[in-house]
Design an enzyme around this catalytic site. Structure first.
Site, PDB file in Angstrom:
ATOM      1  N   PHE A 187       0.805  -1.234   0.000  1.00  0.00           N
ATOM      2  CA  PHE A 187       0.000   0.000   0.000  1.00  0.00           C
ATOM      3  C   PHE A 187       0.835   1.280   0.000  1.00  0.00           C
ATOM      4  O   PHE A 187       0.429   2.287   0.613  1.00  0.00           O
ATOM      5  CB  PHE A 187      -0.967   0.007   1.202  1.00  0.00           C
ATOM      6  CG  PHE A 187      -1.607  -1.324   1.445  1.00  0.00           C
ATOM      7  CD1 PHE A 187      -2.427  -1.903   0.486  1.00  0.00           C
ATOM      8  CD2 PHE A 187      -1.360  -2.036   2.610  1.00  0.00           C
ATOM      9  CE1 PHE A 187      -2.998  -3.151   0.689  1.00  0.00           C
ATOM     10  CE2 PHE A 187      -1.910  -3.284   2.823  1.00  0.00           C
ATOM     11  CZ  PHE A 187      -2.733  -3.849   1.857  1.00  0.00           C
ATOM     12  N   CYS A 188       1.973   1.274  -0.649  1.00  0.00           N
ATOM     13  CA  CYS A 188       2.865   2.466  -0.660  1.00  0.00           C
ATOM     14  C   CYS A 188       3.150   2.923   0.768  1.00  0.00           C
ATOM     15  O   CYS A 188       3.215   4.132   1.052  1.00  0.00           O
ATOM     16  CB  CYS A 188       2.265   3.611  -1.472  1.00  0.00           C
ATOM     17  SG  CYS A 188       2.119   3.251  -3.217  1.00  0.00           S
TER      18      CYS A 188
END
Ligand code: PLP
Length: 436
Positions: free
Chosen positions: A361-362
């Site tokens: 998710f970054c």
């Protein structure tokens, strides 16, 4: 004239695009897409696509033409600032700068900050990487202790800015923004709230909370047409170098000297994305008109049912960062023993027509720190999600956890796919199948 897809359908709380989209299944047939990826990019609201239909015939240059269409486009662009101001309750010295997205907004602000920036290690990369002089605080196991660590860091040495997410993009857990604002101000710092995940789900009021800067993205706010926003105090924005150098950002140019405009024009050089901005404004107006208590309750009921339903399944583990988060937006993140997140996501898509996000998710630093370097699966919901979607997702996860997947999956170049892959990636409309 049909220039922008207008196919929206009635979700539980609003009309959105895509809630009756048919997608092909790997075993044959198709079913209605269940979108659990709102946190990445949300579908368009009907008010947004309607607004674009209305504006497109008048699409023309902004700030640069006397023609009627140019005037309409310029008016659409400039009046959009008012929609954003009303939506987030700006203070008198705050200005709305249009950008491409949250990442762009934070990179812009990073060029304006006159000093150190304190950030948590749980942040999305967009709120970690742009800051030049960042001091990173490791989040604790509770929100209370995390807030205390932030305060200690602010007290230890002067900082210009506390940059913090409103809601975690990993778990949806919300931070106490009013309290953090008070702490930042007490220590002589300003606060930036990364509102990418918060603004689509909770009311934000800058003047009431004292928040100095807020960034968010149209595509997460039901306006997926390429615009974002940085709202905030004018003085830093006026004092900084223009974010982009070029037409529109200047008052006067000679070969020897350039007189730059003040914000917002100072940071908006080049032809602006008037359609994206008009879409964003339409979303702000539409969301401002909704009863947010109803929105919050709708998401709370669905997310609780999803979390409870998943937690009952053997081998499923829910992810939380804190034991005491005061609130959580509609995100449920989980892992299943014996299954890689990418495989779970591929299975949900291929056999059940369900879209989720998998990976880190970054937010690599926090996923690595909590021992999930292999990632997790994130199911996120919003205005178009219904309880039948939630039941489908729970049933599908149960089937996989029980070893009842019906297809094979393999990894190629790091990506999981059904083997064999039988779906073409066109819009599938053939033969309805039961979606479970
Ligand atoms: N901040 C948070 C909390 C996010 O969730 C995201 C995107 O997922 C971003 C920033 C970056 O947003 P964008 O990709 O629209 O720039």
């Amino acid at each position: 004239m049909t220039a922008v897809p207008t196919a929206t359908c009635a979700g539980p709380l609003a009309r959105v695009s895509g809630c009756d989209t048919q997608v092909p299944l790997v075993g044959g047939g198709s079913c209605t897409y269940a979108n659990f990826d709102y946190a990445a990019s949300a579908p368009a609201l009907a008010q947004v696509t309607d607004r674009l239909q209305e504006l497109l015939p008048f699409y023309a240059s902004v700030h640069r033409g006397a023609g009627y269409a140019s005037r309409v486009s310029t008016d659409a662009y400039e009046s959009a600032r008012g929609s954003v101001e009303r939506f987030v309750g700006t203070d008198t010295d705050q200005v709305v700068v249009f950008t491409r997205n949250t990442t762009d907004s934070l990179n812009l602000l990073a060029t304006c900050v006159p000093g150190d920036v304190v950030v948590l290690d749980i942040e999305h990369h967009a709120n970690l990487l742009p800051w030049k002089n960042s001091r990173i605080v490791e989040a604790a196991d509770t929100v209370v202790d995390t807030v205390a660590r932030i305060e200690n860091e602010l007290a230890a040495a002067p900082a210009a800015l506390l940059a913090v997410t409103g809601a975690s993009n990993v778990t949806g857990e919300v931070l106490p923004i009013a309290e953090l604002t008070e702490i930042a101000h007490r220590h002589g710092a300003r606060i930036l709230v990364d509102g990418a995940q918060l603004t689509p789900h909770r009311r934000v009021h800058l003047a009431e909370t004292g928040v100095d800067y807020l960034a968010f993205s149209g595509h997460k706010l039901y306006a997926p047409f390429g615009a974002g926003v940085l709202v905030g105090r004018r003085d830093w924005l006026d004092a900084a170098e223009p974010y982009l150098a070029g037409g529109g950002a200047v008052r006067e140019v000679t070969l020897d000297e350039t007189v730059w405009a003040q914000a917002p024009a100072r940071h908006e050089a080049g032809s602006p994305n008037v359609l994206g901005v008009a879409a964003l404004a339409a979303a702000c107006d539409a969301l401002a008109a909704l009863d947010f208590e109803q929105v919050v309750e709708h998401e709370r009921v669905l997310a609780s049912r999803l979390a409870d339903g998943l937690a009952e399944i053997d081998g499923v583990h829910l992810l939380r960062l804190w034991a005491d988060a005061p609130d959580t937006v509609g995100i449920v993140t989980f892992t299943i023993d014996g299954h890689e997140p990418g495989q779970i996501a591929a299975y949900l898509s291929a056999e059940h027509g369900i879209g989720v996000r998998d990976g880190r998710f970054c937010a690599h630093p926090v996923l690595n720190r909590i021992g999930l370097a292999g990632g997790a699966v994130r199911a996120s919901l919003g205005l178009g999600t219904g309880s039948e979607d939630v039941e489908r997702l729970i049933a599908a996860v149960r089937q996989l956890a029980d070893g009842r997947a019906t297809w094979n999956y393999g990894k190629t170049d790091g990506l999981w796919n059904p083997v064999p892959e039988t779906r073409g990636f066109s819009t599938g409309t053939a033969g309805a199948a039961e979606c479970v």
